[in-house]
Structures are given as C-alpha cells and as structure tokens.
Design an enzyme around this catalytic site. Structure first.
Site, PDB file in Angstrom:
ATOM      1  N   TYR A 138     -17.906  16.291 102.571  1.00  0.00           N
ATOM      2  CA  TYR A 138     -18.836  15.176 102.436  1.00  0.00           C
ATOM      3  C   TYR A 138     -20.272  15.648 102.678  1.00  0.00           C
ATOM      4  O   TYR A 138     -20.514  16.768 103.134  1.00  0.00           O
ATOM      5  CB  TYR A 138     -18.486  14.047 103.417  1.00  0.00           C
ATOM      6  CG  TYR A 138     -18.936  14.267 104.836  1.00  0.00           C
ATOM      7  CD1 TYR A 138     -18.298  15.191 105.656  1.00  0.00           C
ATOM      8  CD2 TYR A 138     -20.031  13.580 105.351  1.00  0.00           C
ATOM      9  CE1 TYR A 138     -18.725  15.397 106.967  1.00  0.00           C
ATOM     10  CE2 TYR A 138     -20.459  13.786 106.655  1.00  0.00           C
ATOM     11  CZ  TYR A 138     -19.805  14.688 107.461  1.00  0.00           C
ATOM     12  OH  TYR A 138     -20.230  14.903 108.744  1.00  0.00           O
ATOM     13  N   ARG A 158     -25.231  22.204  99.110  1.00  0.00           N
ATOM     14  CA  ARG A 158     -24.264  22.397 100.204  1.00  0.00           C
ATOM     15  C   ARG A 158     -22.912  21.771  99.847  1.00  0.00           C
ATOM     16  O   ARG A 158     -21.865  22.312 100.190  1.00  0.00           O
ATOM     17  CB  ARG A 158     -24.813  21.836 101.513  1.00  0.00           C
ATOM     18  CG  ARG A 158     -23.965  22.247 102.715  1.00  0.00           C
ATOM     19  CD  ARG A 158     -24.599  21.887 104.027  1.00  0.00           C
ATOM     20  NE  ARG A 158     -24.823  20.458 104.133  1.00  0.00           N
ATOM     21  CZ  ARG A 158     -25.517  19.880 105.120  1.00  0.00           C
ATOM     22  NH1 ARG A 158     -26.046  20.633 106.075  1.00  0.00           N
ATOM     23  NH2 ARG A 158     -25.687  18.588 105.150  1.00  0.00           N
ATOM     24  N   LYS A 212     -18.924  21.513 105.321  1.00  0.00           N
ATOM     25  CA  LYS A 212     -19.124  20.129 105.765  1.00  0.00           C
ATOM     26  C   LYS A 212     -17.868  19.355 105.390  1.00  0.00           C
ATOM     27  O   LYS A 212     -17.795  18.669 104.373  1.00  0.00           O
ATOM     28  CB  LYS A 212     -20.401  19.532 105.162  1.00  0.00           C
ATOM     29  CG  LYS A 212     -20.850  18.312 105.950  1.00  0.00           C
ATOM     30  CD  LYS A 212     -22.342  18.131 105.873  1.00  0.00           C
ATOM     31  CE  LYS A 212     -22.784  16.848 106.517  1.00  0.00           C
ATOM     32  NZ  LYS A 212     -22.423  16.698 107.923  1.00  0.00           N
ATOM     33  N   GLU A 258     -23.734  23.771 118.441  1.00  0.00           N
ATOM     34  CA  GLU A 258     -24.399  22.605 117.839  1.00  0.00           C
ATOM     35  C   GLU A 258     -23.841  21.331 118.448  1.00  0.00           C
ATOM     36  O   GLU A 258     -22.897  21.366 119.241  1.00  0.00           O
ATOM     37  CB  GLU A 258     -24.200  22.611 116.319  1.00  0.00           C
ATOM     38  CG  GLU A 258     -22.747  22.536 115.876  1.00  0.00           C
ATOM     39  CD  GLU A 258     -22.575  22.618 114.364  1.00  0.00           C
ATOM     40  OE1 GLU A 258     -23.510  22.269 113.627  1.00  0.00           O
ATOM     41  OE2 GLU A 258     -21.477  23.021 113.930  1.00  0.00           O
ATOM     42  N   LEU A 304     -22.961  24.456 111.371  1.00  0.00           N
ATOM     43  CA  LEU A 304     -23.325  23.958 110.043  1.00  0.00           C
ATOM     44  C   LEU A 304     -24.798  24.325 109.813  1.00  0.00           C
ATOM     45  O   LEU A 304     -25.635  24.114 110.695  1.00  0.00           O
ATOM     46  CB  LEU A 304     -23.160  22.439 109.961  1.00  0.00           C
ATOM     47  CG  LEU A 304     -23.472  21.880 108.570  1.00  0.00           C
ATOM     48  CD1 LEU A 304     -22.327  22.162 107.599  1.00  0.00           C
ATOM     49  CD2 LEU A 304     -23.747  20.380 108.616  1.00  0.00           C
TER      50      LEU A 304
HETATM   51  N1  PDD Z   1     -24.108  15.385 110.278  1.00  0.00           N
HETATM   52  N2  PDD Z   1     -24.020  19.892 112.549  1.00  0.00           N
HETATM   53  C1  PDD Z   1     -23.012  19.036 112.304  1.00  0.00           C
HETATM   54  C2  PDD Z   1     -21.677  19.308 112.886  1.00  0.00           C
HETATM   55  C3  PDD Z   1     -23.232  17.908 111.491  1.00  0.00           C
HETATM   56  O1  PDD Z   1     -22.229  17.061 111.241  1.00  0.00           O
HETATM   57  C4  PDD Z   1     -24.540  17.685 110.973  1.00  0.00           C
HETATM   58  C5  PDD Z   1     -24.858  16.503 110.099  1.00  0.00           C
HETATM   59  C6  PDD Z   1     -25.562  18.602 111.264  1.00  0.00           C
HETATM   60  C7  PDD Z   1     -26.957  18.440 110.706  1.00  0.00           C
HETATM   61  O2  PDD Z   1     -26.983  18.626 109.312  1.00  0.00           O
HETATM   62  P1  PDD Z   1     -28.118  17.980 108.386  1.00  0.00           P
HETATM   63  O3  PDD Z   1     -29.415  18.346 108.973  1.00  0.00           O
HETATM   64  O4  PDD Z   1     -27.896  18.638 107.065  1.00  0.00           O
HETATM   65  O5  PDD Z   1     -27.883  16.495 108.356  1.00  0.00           O
HETATM   66  C8  PDD Z   1     -25.255  19.699 112.042  1.00  0.00           C
HETATM   67  C9  PDD Z   1     -24.330  14.237 109.427  1.00  0.00           C
HETATM   68  C10 PDD Z   1     -25.639  13.572 109.685  1.00  0.00           C
HETATM   69  C11 PDD Z   1     -23.150  13.309 109.552  1.00  0.00           C
HETATM   70  O6  PDD Z   1     -22.098  13.785 110.002  1.00  0.00           O
HETATM   71  O7  PDD Z   1     -23.243  12.169 109.158  1.00  0.00           O
END
Ligand code: PDD
Length: 290
Positions: A36, A55, A154, A187, A211
């Site tokens: 996703y 991504r 993801k 993270e 991620l």
């Molecule tokens: N989550 N690390 C993890 C484990 C995440 O699930 C996310 C994002 C990030 C940050 O990624 P980005 O900057 O590309 O949003 C880091 C999204 C917001 C979610 O799970 O809805």
C-alpha cells in the site's frame, strides 16, 4: 442518484463505501499479502505522487506482484478518487493485494490482484501537537529483520508495527520507536525518526532496516538546502536520549516535534530551532507544489 459519503475505488469502479468490499478469500485478508501507499492531497493536488508511485512499484516487485494498471493509470485513478469525492484536502490510501484465490500460500492461486483506493477529508492534527511536541517510547518489539520481511517493502502485513503500537499505547506515548535486530534505532510504527545533536541532523541509515520514507527523503533534501549538515547513521538509543532535538516524519504528520522520550525531556522539552526551520521549509515546499 444523490450520494452521501465517500466513494471507494474497488477494481476499476467507484462504489459507496458500504459496498466497497473484497472477498474473505482475498490473500490480503487471509495472509496480509499486499502492499500500500498513504498519500496526502493539498488543495486538490496529490503531493509527491510520482515518489509514492515509484515506491508502490518497488514494493510490488519485491513481493512478485503485478500491478493491475500502469503507474500513469494508477495516478489517474488516484486523481479521479479526489474528483469524484470533491476533495481538496485529503488523506488517500491505495492498496494492492494478491487477490482472491483458494486457501494456500501460492500467489498463483490468485489470478488477479485487488486494487482499492480509500480517500477521506484530511483532518488537521491538533496544533498543540506541533506546538508542544509529542512523547515517544522505545518499545521491546524489534523491527523485522530485512532478510525476514524487509521494512523497505510498504506491506500491508503490519503485525510487527501493531505489536509495537500496542506497547506504545500501554506506555501512554504518541508513537513507539522500534530498534532493529542489533539494537540500533530504526523507525516509528508509521514514521521515520530524526534527531539533532550539536547542529547536525541525524537519521537511521537504510542499512538499519527501515522504510525509505518519502517525507524522510524530502526533509533531508530541505535540510541540505538550509545548510544543515545531515548524517545517515547507525544510531544507538543512548544517542537519541541525549539528543538536543528530535522529530518524526511521515506523509500525514509532515514534521512532528518529539519533546519527550521514555518520560525524559528532549533538550529543553520544547520543539527545537532546527525542527522549527524544517517544519517551515516543509510547509513552503508544499505551498510551492499546490
Ligand atoms: N506510514 N516508516 C513506516 C513503518 C511507515 O509506515 C511510514 C509511513 C513511514 C514514513 O513514510 P512516508 O514519509 O513515505 O509517509 C516510515 C504511512 C503514513 C501509513 O502507514 O499510513
């Protein structure tokens, strides 16, 4: 017919959310076999769409999933999801799962992936969160080993993050921070983490097993533009505890100050100066693109 409520994209059609269903035999449901992206639209425009699509493609390739449409067509479907729902400020989630098939792990049991796009009006986070900062806790659950289930995918397979979230909720903190298999800071459950020490911006490097956040990349780019030295490194929990400033990033929260870690103040216990500069730079960048 007058429609109220959101329309959800399910395999090529927009349907009212009550009718937005996938089968219990979808391997996304049975096995968490899917990927996703979470995106955000500002003023009717999807921010950093091409990065999220890139991504999504990488995640799909990593699990051997053929995306049902080209990236251009997926971009069109995302934009259409905004239009049909008349949304300008929006939260968006696109999810592609292995699809419906008999019980069994073999992806070949599923002839076609399922693709879903959920949108909702973006609800601003309380200003207080940004003004005061949040507390995070370092949880016992370790981030998946990259050779086991790479955090760079993801994936909708989210139990690792959910176990960490349960711990952070028990601790009463806003976000749980996972360490990697070696005990380095990795993270948050849905965010990347940064800290500042003596004017240098640090964030866990990709080798740590995280991620590669779209927001993380943009924040590092903005920091360099602001002449703030940036270091991607292997970070010990001790270094995080001794930081002058700390913040989280993701697509929905943007740059969110962290002012307490495990009950202890970060720096002065208020959002730091470099954090504030990056929050402002991020908002500027958004304004430039919408
Ligand atoms: N989550 N690390 C993890 C484990 C995440 O699930 C996310 C994002 C990030 C940050 O990624 P980005 O900057 O590309 O949003 C880091 C999204 C917001 C979610 O799970 O809805």
């Amino acid at each position: 017919m007058l429609r109220f409520g959101m329309l959800v994209y399910v395999n090529g059609k927009f349907v009212p959310k009550e009718e937005a269903l996938v089968s219990v035999f979808d391997h996304g449901y049975l096995y968490g076999d899917g990927i996703y992206e979470t995106l955000r639209a500002y003023n009717g425009k999807i921010f950093l769409l091409s990065k999220h699509l890139a991504r999504l493609k990488l995640s799909a390739e990593a699990i051997g999933l053929n995306l049902p449409l080209t990236l251009d067509k997926i971009g069109d479907a995302l934009r259409e999801a905004l239009t049909v729902n008349k949304l300008r400020e929006a939260y968006m989630r696109i999810q592609v799962s292995r699809g419906t098939g008999d019980i069994g792990l073999d992806p070949a049991l599923c002839p076609a992936p399922s693709m879903v796009i959920i949108t909702k009006p973006f609800k601003d986070y309380p200003e207080d969160l940004y003004a005061k900062g949040v507390e995070v806790s370092i949880v016992n659950t370790r981030r998946n080993h990259p050779a086991s289930l790479s955090p760079s995918i993801k994936s909708t397979n989210f139990l690792n993050n959910i176990l960490a979230k349960i711990e952070s909720l028990k601790a009463g903190s806003y976000e749980g921070i996972l360490l990697n298999w070696e005990g380095y800071v990795a993270e948050g459950t849905i965010s990347n983490i940064f800290h500042v020490k003596k004017g240098v911006l640090y964030t866990p490097d990709l080798k740590t097993g995280i991620l590669e956040g779209v927001t993380r990349d943009l924040v590092m780019h903005l920091a360099r533009k602001e002449r703030i030295p940036v270091k991607e490194a292997q970070i010990k929990p001790r270094e995080l505890a001794d930081a002058d400033e700390c913040f989280l990033t993701n697509t929905t929260v943007e740059v969110l100050p962290v002012t307490r870690i495990d009950g202890k103040d970060v720096g002065a216990g208020t959002p730091g100066a470099i954090t504030a500069r990056l929050m402002a730079a991020y908002r500027d960048e958004v304004t430039k693109h919408v």
